[in-house]
Design an enzyme around this catalytic site. Sequence first.
Site, PDB file in Angstrom:
ATOM      1  N   ASP A   1      49.137  48.901   8.111  1.00 52.75           N
ATOM      2  CA  ASP A   1      49.662  50.258   7.939  1.00 52.75           C
ATOM      3  C   ASP A   1      51.025  50.198   7.259  1.00 52.75           C
ATOM      4  O   ASP A   1      51.968  50.879   7.664  1.00 52.75           O
ATOM      5  CB  ASP A   1      49.768  50.971   9.286  1.00 52.75           C
ATOM      6  CG  ASP A   1      49.936  52.489   9.127  1.00 52.75           C
ATOM      7  OD1 ASP A   1      49.613  53.010   8.035  1.00 52.75           O
ATOM      8  OD2 ASP A   1      50.393  53.147  10.071  1.00 52.75           O
TER       9      ASP A   1
ATOM     10  N   GLY B   1      55.472  56.704  16.793  1.00 50.59           N
ATOM     11  CA  GLY B   1      54.574  55.799  16.096  1.00 50.59           C
ATOM     12  C   GLY B   1      53.134  56.196  16.339  1.00 50.59           C
ATOM     13  O   GLY B   1      52.850  57.283  16.855  1.00 50.59           O
TER      14      GLY B   1
ATOM     15  N   LYS C   1      59.781  51.823  23.093  1.00 50.93           N
ATOM     16  CA  LYS C   1      58.562  52.541  22.706  1.00 50.93           C
ATOM     17  C   LYS C   1      57.680  52.694  23.943  1.00 50.93           C
ATOM     18  O   LYS C   1      57.285  51.704  24.564  1.00 50.93           O
ATOM     19  CB  LYS C   1      57.818  51.774  21.609  1.00 50.93           C
ATOM     20  CG  LYS C   1      56.583  52.463  21.058  1.00 50.93           C
ATOM     21  CD  LYS C   1      56.019  51.648  19.901  1.00 50.93           C
ATOM     22  CE  LYS C   1      54.806  52.296  19.273  1.00 50.93           C
ATOM     23  NZ  LYS C   1      54.276  51.491  18.139  1.00 50.93           N
TER      24      LYS C   1
END
Length: 649
Positions: A133, A19, A39
């Site tokens: 985004d 990411g 993550k």
Amino acid sequence: MLNRTIARKYTLRREIGRGGMGVIWEAFDQVLRRPVALKVMTPEHVTSDSARRRFEREAMAIARLRNEHIIQIHDYGIDDDCPYIVMELLEGEDLEDRLARERQLSPSATLALLRQIAIGLQAASSAGIIHRDLKPANVFLARKEPGDCVKLLDFGVVWTVFESDEDQKGSFGRIIGTPSFMSPEQVRAVVPNHLSDLWSLGVITYRALTGRLPFATSGVGELFISICTDPFPPPSSIIPGLLPFDGFFERALAKDPAQRFQSAREFVAAFAAVIEASKGPAKILIVDDEPDVAFMMEMLFRQKISDGVYEFIFADNGEVALEELRRHPDIDVIVTDINMPVMDGLTFLGRVPEVSPFARTVMMSAYGDMGNIRSAMNQGAFDFLLKPIQRADLEATIDKTIKHVAELRRNARSDEENKILRQFTSAALAERIREMGPAIALASEAVVATVVFIDIFQFTSVTRERPPGEAMRLLRANFEVIVPELVAKGGVVDKFLGDAVMTVFQGPDHLARALSACVAVRAQMAAVARRAGDGSPYAQGLCIGLSTGQVLSGTVGSQAYGRLDYTVLGEVVNAAAHLARASRPGEILVEASVRDAAQQLCDFEEASARSLLPGAPPVNVFNLVRRTTAAILSDYEPTVAVNSTTTMR
């Protein structure tokens, strides 16, 4: 990192993606004995305090969105000074991969995805969260029964409306998002809102249907200009069968956020309406709990059904009918009984406008129920029918209602066309006619106002160096940055004079608002110029002049030849124009009288003496450096009034 255990609990198995600020791993939760996605912040971001705050904000923002179409957060923490987020593990593919494989999707397949994306976006918007985004790579198609379940991913650049920490404020002036999917306001780095996400959704939809991006140019600077200024190719110019969607995208990708769909729900309803409308028959929703109603309608109108004139949809109560309206937003006529279980006809009638603004409702009831019929008519029912229903009466009522709805839709299209025409008409004249009538619009009056001229420095040289079409495109790109700030502060754009724009501020605090608008325009243009690069048209610089006092307001031109304009005249207008002409790039020039009147609002510095007219002696003028702290604070304190209506000429 492989086989490393995070927080003594999560064992990393394999890397599955990356990411904006982190690497995503498939991991195994040793406590709950289940696979998860984890993550981990990348090493280059770990040392950045602002990046760590954004990473934490991402976890907190998503965690409070308990929605099946947004990826779920299980845990957040810091291990060995490295932040991590634990999420649900998804199986499937993202929309970017699917489009790469299939190139384009059918309208019906696109609609199925949009319905789910909209639910996620609506949940985020309701919680004050803007994604910033949104793109195919962040739309994941998780494999579940009975079909794909859309999940929105990567809120790493999320903006939270209800939080105003310094880190969020510091994001202005930086590229936030993926350029091809950025809205015009993202390009201009203004405060984000949910309409930017809806623009991105429009780009995703265009790409899904056509296989192309609406704005595709080489270089970020050119792309920014194209997004803010250029029209996009209508979908039908790429795929002729997409002609019905041309109008939809005119709204979905409108440069002005106010002209776009205002919610994800409205966006999807309009897309569904295009699909349904292209099928042809008039859609009629029959709402009645009597078991033989469907059979009766199909027998009475079998010929019109066979000929494709009518299409009937049935529901046995108001609650089911609302669901049918959501599935079929192009329904024209609703014929509903009053007395039904679950949700009665009167309650249903009150809910119809929020789901289907064009559909019109015809109420059915027995003769003895006239009290309810009267209530229904008072609540907006279009007509009513008495049971037992006669075929001729029912058919005449349906046809009359269909014609009425068709007229409503035509008027709506005319309103859209009028919006286009208003772009070429003086906003001040249009407002005056709306408020006072055409005859009054020709009257003149003396008013106190502030006039601002903003000129693009040495743009004439651009017109010599570039082809005509390209030069005009670059000029519009500058105005797309300038005009929103002027309008946001209550200014009325009077006219465009070549490469200059003249704006008039009237009413309470007109001088304060005009000064604030000039500072905002200068800052916005500088921010866009930094991002687009030195060679961009935004780097020309702005020359700004401002004057305030009494002006003559009225209509000028030739009424006999039908060419009129509404404008303001007088010494104040001339002074503002001359000050802009004498200004250097980045300056906001005012005369001494304005400086004296606005000392509590702004800090000024004495500029070198300038000649405001050809051959005239130089006079002292002043450059607006910045707004004072008191003026900035007054923006958030509506009870503080600044007297800026004094005549200063």
